[in-house]
Design a protein around this motif. Structure first.
Motif, PDB file in Angstrom:
ATOM      1  N   GLY A  55       0.898  -1.356   0.009  1.00  0.00           N
ATOM      2  CA  GLY A  55      -0.104   0.064  -0.150  1.00  0.00           C
ATOM      3  C   GLY A  55       0.825   1.164  -0.052  1.00  0.00           C
ATOM      4  O   GLY A  55       0.473   2.293  -0.612  1.00  0.00           O
ATOM      5  N   ILE A  56       1.920   1.154   0.712  1.00  0.00           N
ATOM      6  CA  ILE A  56       2.702   2.492   0.811  1.00  0.00           C
ATOM      7  C   ILE A  56       3.561   2.358  -0.714  1.00  0.00           C
ATOM      8  O   ILE A  56       3.560   3.854  -1.130  1.00  0.00           O
ATOM      9  N   VAL A  57       4.165   1.564  -1.228  1.00  0.00           N
ATOM     10  CA  VAL A  57       4.532   1.742  -2.529  1.00  0.00           C
ATOM     11  C   VAL A  57       3.556   2.159  -3.667  1.00  0.00           C
ATOM     12  O   VAL A  57       4.048   2.906  -4.310  1.00  0.00           O
ATOM     13  N   ALA A  58       2.229   1.766  -3.425  1.00  0.00           N
ATOM     14  CA  ALA A  58       1.331   1.936  -4.406  1.00  0.00           C
ATOM     15  C   ALA A  58       1.099   3.628  -4.211  1.00  0.00           C
ATOM     16  O   ALA A  58       0.963   4.273  -4.988  1.00  0.00           O
ATOM     17  N   GLY A  59       0.984   4.128  -2.832  1.00  0.00           N
ATOM     18  CA  GLY A  59       0.695   5.535  -2.692  1.00  0.00           C
ATOM     19  C   GLY A  59       2.003   6.418  -3.071  1.00  0.00           C
ATOM     20  O   GLY A  59       1.623   7.380  -3.791  1.00  0.00           O
ATOM     21  N   ILE A  60       3.187   5.809  -3.041  1.00  0.00           N
ATOM     22  CA  ILE A  60       4.169   6.544  -3.764  1.00  0.00           C
ATOM     23  C   ILE A  60       4.395   6.675  -4.968  1.00  0.00           C
ATOM     24  O   ILE A  60       4.473   7.764  -5.598  1.00  0.00           O
ATOM     25  N   PHE A  61       3.729   5.593  -5.733  1.00  0.00           N
ATOM     26  CA  PHE A  61       3.740   5.673  -7.386  1.00  0.00           C
ATOM     27  C   PHE A  61       2.474   6.515  -7.734  1.00  0.00           C
ATOM     28  O   PHE A  61       2.765   7.421  -8.558  1.00  0.00           O
ATOM     29  N   GLU A  62       1.469   6.651  -6.881  1.00  0.00           N
ATOM     30  CA  GLU A  62       0.469   7.438  -7.316  1.00  0.00           C
ATOM     31  C   GLU A  62       0.858   9.195  -7.214  1.00  0.00           C
ATOM     32  O   GLU A  62       0.573   9.764  -8.069  1.00  0.00           O
ATOM     33  N   GLU A  63       1.657   9.384  -6.039  1.00  0.00           N
ATOM     34  CA  GLU A  63       2.082  10.585  -5.828  1.00  0.00           C
ATOM     35  C   GLU A  63       3.086  11.066  -6.945  1.00  0.00           C
ATOM     36  O   GLU A  63       3.107  12.164  -7.319  1.00  0.00           O
ATOM     37  N   ALA A  64       3.923  10.202  -7.440  1.00  0.00           N
ATOM     38  CA  ALA A  64       4.953  10.191  -8.422  1.00  0.00           C
ATOM     39  C   ALA A  64       4.178  10.852  -9.868  1.00  0.00           C
ATOM     40  O   ALA A  64       4.251  11.639 -10.424  1.00  0.00           O
ATOM     41  N   ARG A  65       3.158   9.951  -9.904  1.00  0.00           N
ATOM     42  CA  ARG A  65       2.475  10.072 -11.313  1.00  0.00           C
ATOM     43  C   ARG A  65       1.717  11.498 -11.373  1.00  0.00           C
ATOM     44  O   ARG A  65       1.570  12.183 -12.225  1.00  0.00           O
ATOM     45  N   GLY A  66       1.081  11.756  -9.944  1.00  0.00           N
ATOM     46  CA  GLY A  66       0.415  13.231  -9.879  1.00  0.00           C
ATOM     47  C   GLY A  66       1.661  14.232 -10.115  1.00  0.00           C
ATOM     48  O   GLY A  66       1.222  15.341 -10.800  1.00  0.00           O
ATOM     49  N   ARG A  67       2.656  14.275  -9.504  1.00  0.00           N
ATOM     50  CA  ARG A  67       3.745  15.073  -9.626  1.00  0.00           C
ATOM     51  C   ARG A  67       4.325  15.168 -11.527  1.00  0.00           C
ATOM     52  O   ARG A  67       4.274  16.488 -12.008  1.00  0.00           O
TER      53      ARG A  67
END
Length: 71
Positions: A55-67
């Motif tokens: 879940g943490i990794v998925a959240g990090i990828f989501e943040e990166a995609r948003g940026r």
């Protein structure tokens, strides 16, 4: 283009595009390494995230995609 490294203009363009792609890739790797280093420093300071690793990794990828899309 007699005596040059290229036989025609399309070879020049293809080579230039390959070089741009390589530089973009190198820049991306540099940014990833920098972010990993910063994250490891945060963990060393006790500022890491806790919880479910996937879940943490998925959240990090989501943040990166948003940026990335926000550029």
């Amino acid at each position: 283009m007699a005596g040059g490294a290229y036989d025609n203009a399309s070879e020049v363009v293809r080579d230039a595009l390959r070089e741009l792609q390589r530089r973009k890739h190198d820049d991306q790797l540099t940014e990833i390494r920098s972010r990993i280093g910063a994250a490891l420093d945060q963990i060393d300071r006790g500022e890491g995230r806790s919880g479910d690793p996937p879940g943490i990794v998925a959240g990090i990828f989501e943040e990166a995609r948003g940026r990335h899309h926000g550029r």
